[in-house]
Design an enzyme around this catalytic site. Structure first.
Site, PDB file in Angstrom:
ATOM      1  N   SER A 202      -2.428  -0.178   6.872  1.00 55.41           N
ATOM      2  CA  SER A 202      -3.274  -1.326   6.527  1.00 55.41           C
ATOM      3  C   SER A 202      -3.254  -2.293   7.705  1.00 55.41           C
ATOM      4  CB  SER A 202      -2.715  -2.030   5.288  1.00 55.41           C
ATOM      5  OG  SER A 202      -3.394  -3.244   5.061  1.00 55.41           O
TER       6      SER A 202
ATOM      7  N   TYR B 250       4.008  -6.084   0.024  1.00 55.00           N
ATOM      8  CA  TYR B 250       2.995  -5.118   0.484  1.00 55.00           C
ATOM      9  C   TYR B 250       2.971  -5.033   2.012  1.00 55.00           C
ATOM     10  CZ  TYR B 250      -1.554  -2.889   1.184  1.00 55.00           C
ATOM     11  OH  TYR B 250      -2.560  -2.042   1.585  1.00 55.00           O
TER      12      TYR B 250
HETATM   13  N1  LIG Z   1      -8.685  -1.356  -0.606  1.00 52.49           N
HETATM   14  C1  LIG Z   1      -8.269  -2.006   0.446  1.00 52.49           C
HETATM   15  O1  LIG Z   1      -8.776  -3.097   0.803  1.00 52.49           O
HETATM   16  C2  LIG Z   1      -7.150  -1.431   1.288  1.00 52.49           C
HETATM   17  C3  LIG Z   1      -6.867  -2.070   2.509  1.00 52.49           C
HETATM   18  C4  LIG Z   1      -5.846  -1.578   3.301  1.00 52.49           C
HETATM   19  C5  LIG Z   1      -5.131  -0.472   2.901  1.00 52.49           C
HETATM   20  N2  LIG Z   1      -5.401   0.127   1.712  1.00 52.49           N
HETATM   21  C6  LIG Z   1      -4.592   1.279   1.323  1.00 52.49           C
HETATM   22  O2  LIG Z   1      -5.415   2.358   0.959  1.00 52.49           O
HETATM   23  C7  LIG Z   1      -4.752   3.173   0.003  1.00 52.49           C
HETATM   24  C8  LIG Z   1      -5.672   3.424  -1.172  1.00 52.49           C
HETATM   25  O3  LIG Z   1      -6.072   2.198  -1.723  1.00 52.49           O
HETATM   26  P1  LIG Z   1      -7.391   2.007  -2.610  1.00 52.49           P
HETATM   27  O4  LIG Z   1      -8.032   0.758  -2.174  1.00 52.49           O
HETATM   28  O5  LIG Z   1      -8.152   3.259  -2.659  1.00 52.49           O
HETATM   29  O6  LIG Z   1      -6.689   1.693  -4.031  1.00 52.49           O
HETATM   30  P2  LIG Z   1      -6.993   2.220  -5.521  1.00 52.49           P
HETATM   31  O7  LIG Z   1      -8.454   2.352  -5.728  1.00 52.49           O
HETATM   32  O8  LIG Z   1      -6.202   1.325  -6.404  1.00 52.49           O
HETATM   33  O9  LIG Z   1      -6.352   3.671  -5.514  1.00 52.49           O
HETATM   34  C9  LIG Z   1      -4.957   3.861  -5.405  1.00 52.49           C
HETATM   35  C10 LIG Z   1      -4.668   5.327  -5.633  1.00 52.49           C
HETATM   36  O10 LIG Z   1      -3.249   5.536  -5.485  1.00 52.49           O
HETATM   37  C11 LIG Z   1      -2.839   6.353  -6.565  1.00 52.49           C
HETATM   38  N3  LIG Z   1      -1.423   6.143  -6.843  1.00 52.49           N
HETATM   39  C12 LIG Z   1      -0.766   4.970  -7.053  1.00 52.49           C
HETATM   40  N4  LIG Z   1       0.535   5.216  -7.295  1.00 52.49           N
HETATM   41  C13 LIG Z   1       0.694   6.567  -7.234  1.00 52.49           C
HETATM   42  C14 LIG Z   1       1.799   7.435  -7.407  1.00 52.49           C
HETATM   43  N5  LIG Z   1       3.034   6.978  -7.717  1.00 52.49           N
HETATM   44  N6  LIG Z   1       1.612   8.770  -7.268  1.00 52.49           N
HETATM   45  C15 LIG Z   1       0.379   9.246  -6.973  1.00 52.49           C
HETATM   46  N7  LIG Z   1      -0.718   8.495  -6.812  1.00 52.49           N
HETATM   47  C16 LIG Z   1      -0.538   7.167  -6.948  1.00 52.49           C
HETATM   48  C17 LIG Z   1      -3.745   5.971  -7.740  1.00 52.49           C
HETATM   49  O11 LIG Z   1      -3.871   7.071  -8.641  1.00 52.49           O
HETATM   50  P3  LIG Z   1      -3.173   7.209 -10.076  1.00 52.49           P
HETATM   51  O12 LIG Z   1      -3.004   5.837 -10.652  1.00 52.49           O
HETATM   52  O13 LIG Z   1      -4.134   8.085 -10.838  1.00 52.49           O
HETATM   53  O14 LIG Z   1      -1.885   7.907  -9.773  1.00 52.49           O
HETATM   54  C18 LIG Z   1      -5.081   5.795  -7.021  1.00 52.49           C
HETATM   55  O15 LIG Z   1      -5.733   7.032  -6.897  1.00 52.49           O
HETATM   56  C19 LIG Z   1      -3.447   2.445  -0.337  1.00 52.49           C
HETATM   57  O16 LIG Z   1      -2.390   3.007   0.399  1.00 52.49           O
HETATM   58  C20 LIG Z   1      -3.707   1.024   0.113  1.00 52.49           C
HETATM   59  O17 LIG Z   1      -2.533   0.349   0.466  1.00 52.49           O
HETATM   60  C21 LIG Z   1      -6.394  -0.341   0.886  1.00 52.49           C
END
Ligand SMILES: NC(=O)c1ccc[n+]([C@@H]2O[C@H](COP(=O)([O-])OP(=O)(O)OC[C@H]3O[C@@H](n4cnc5c(N)ncnc54)[C@H](OP(=O)(O)O)[C@@H]3O)[C@@H](O)[C@H]2O)c1
Length: 286
Positions: free
Chosen positions: A135, A148
């Site tokens: 991130s 985080y």
């Molecule tokens: N969105 C942003 O602005 C942003 C910015 C920077 C970085 N990121 C990073 O991008 C990644 C994805 O984020 P996103 O925005 O796509 O979030 P999201 O829509 O909330 O998706 C998060 C995913 O992680 C899975 N997950 C959470 N805990 C888990 C576990 N213990 N085992 C397996 N799967 C798990 C969830 O699936 P289940 O609940 O079905 O397990 C879901 O599919 C993260 O690492 C986040 O830190 C996001």
């Protein structure tokens, strides 16, 4: 023969976009998450090249079962995309230690578990790619993001060490750093911040101001496809970069972060988040 890739956190947001994009680009995709029912929606897309797989990256038995299923399919993984992540938000002083543990169990130890499970087959094959989703917060730590941001700083270091350890075996490692992306991630962050506003106390006013700034971030941000494209590049570039930033517009703040003294960045952040005023208000009304 399609190359196979395992993506964690594929039931939502960035992971889901990666699954669909990579499958359309010809990869055979194992789309993993805890909510198998959400993953079922991906079955049948992109010529049936997506296989849902139940996996909790904090639960070793589910990781073992997932790796067994992949091996039983006769597949050697070419790629692993460590995308699954959660965000714990709030003042460091107030965030319960169990929440810190939840943050690190998923964002840091989850990656380590997945690497330990998938790397041996790549090393033995003499080829493979690992892409960790970090991130911009892995370099720029805003207030009320301590758990985080520190977990994503850990992912930066972990990725650098891993890349240097596995290069001699032909396994290439990259970090993809998203900025704000429009996914459901932001809503649960907002809910967590609201908790600290509601409970009042020394940080409530500052958290409210930060939450107000943060609320605009995700809804106005690009969709997750920009990250999926960076992940595809990390998996397919002949000489993959150590880091990809998505969207590319975030590179400016990362460069400034490296160039500016912390004292200046502190003042800029206080101004942007409205926290200079929050501090003064608090001093006047303790
Ligand atoms: N969105 C942003 O602005 C942003 C910015 C920077 C970085 N990121 C990073 O991008 C990644 C994805 O984020 P996103 O925005 O796509 O979030 P999201 O829509 O909330 O998706 C998060 C995913 O992680 C899975 N997950 C959470 N805990 C888990 C576990 N213990 N085992 C397996 N799967 C798990 C969830 O699936 P289940 O609940 O079905 O397990 C879901 O599919 C993260 O690492 C986040 O830190 C996001």
């Amino acid at each position: 023969m399609h190359q196979s890739v395992l993506i964690t956190g594929a039931s939502s947001g960035i992971g889901e976009a990666c699954a669909v994009h990579l499958a359309h680009k010809g990869f055979r995709v194992y789309a993993a998450a805890r909510r198998l029912e959400k993953l079922k929606d991906l079955e049948g897309l992109a010529g049936g090249r997506i296989t849902p797989i139940a996996l909790d990256i904090t639960a070793p038995d589910t990781i073992e079962a997932a790796m067994k299923k992949i091996a039983d399919d006769g597949v050697t993984l070419f790629g692993l995309v460590n995308n699954a992540g959660v965000s714990v938000m709030g003042p460091i002083e107030k965030t319960p230690i169990d929440e810190w543990r939840r943050q690190y169990e998923t964002n840091v130890f989850g990656i380590v578990r997945m690497v330990q499970a998938a790397l041996p087959q790549m090393r033995e094959a003499g080829r493979g790619r690992i892409v960790n989703i970090g991130s911009v917060a892995g370099r720029i730590a805003a207030p009320f993001q301590g758990a985080y941001a520190s977990s994503k700083h850990a992912v930066e270091g972990l990725t650098d060490s891993l890349r240097r350890e596995t290069a001699p075996f032909g396994v290439k490692v990259s970090l993809v750093r998203p900025g704000f992306i429009n996914t459901p991630f932001g809503e649960q962050e907002q809910d967590q911040l609201q908790k600290y506003v509601d409970e009042g106390g020394a940080y409530a006013d500052a958290v409210r101001k930060f939450k107000h700034w943060h609320a605009k971030g995700h809804p106005t941000a690009p969709g997750p496809i920009v990250v999926a494209e960076a992940v595809h590049a990390a998996l397919t570039d002949e000489h993959p970069h150590s880091r990809y930033t998505a969207p590319i517009s975030n590179v400016g703040s990362l460069v400034m972060r490296n160039l500016l003294p912390s004292a200046v960045t502190d003042r800029v952040m206080a101004r942007v988040f409205g926290l200079d005023a929050a501090g003064k208000t608090h001093k006047q009304n303790p």
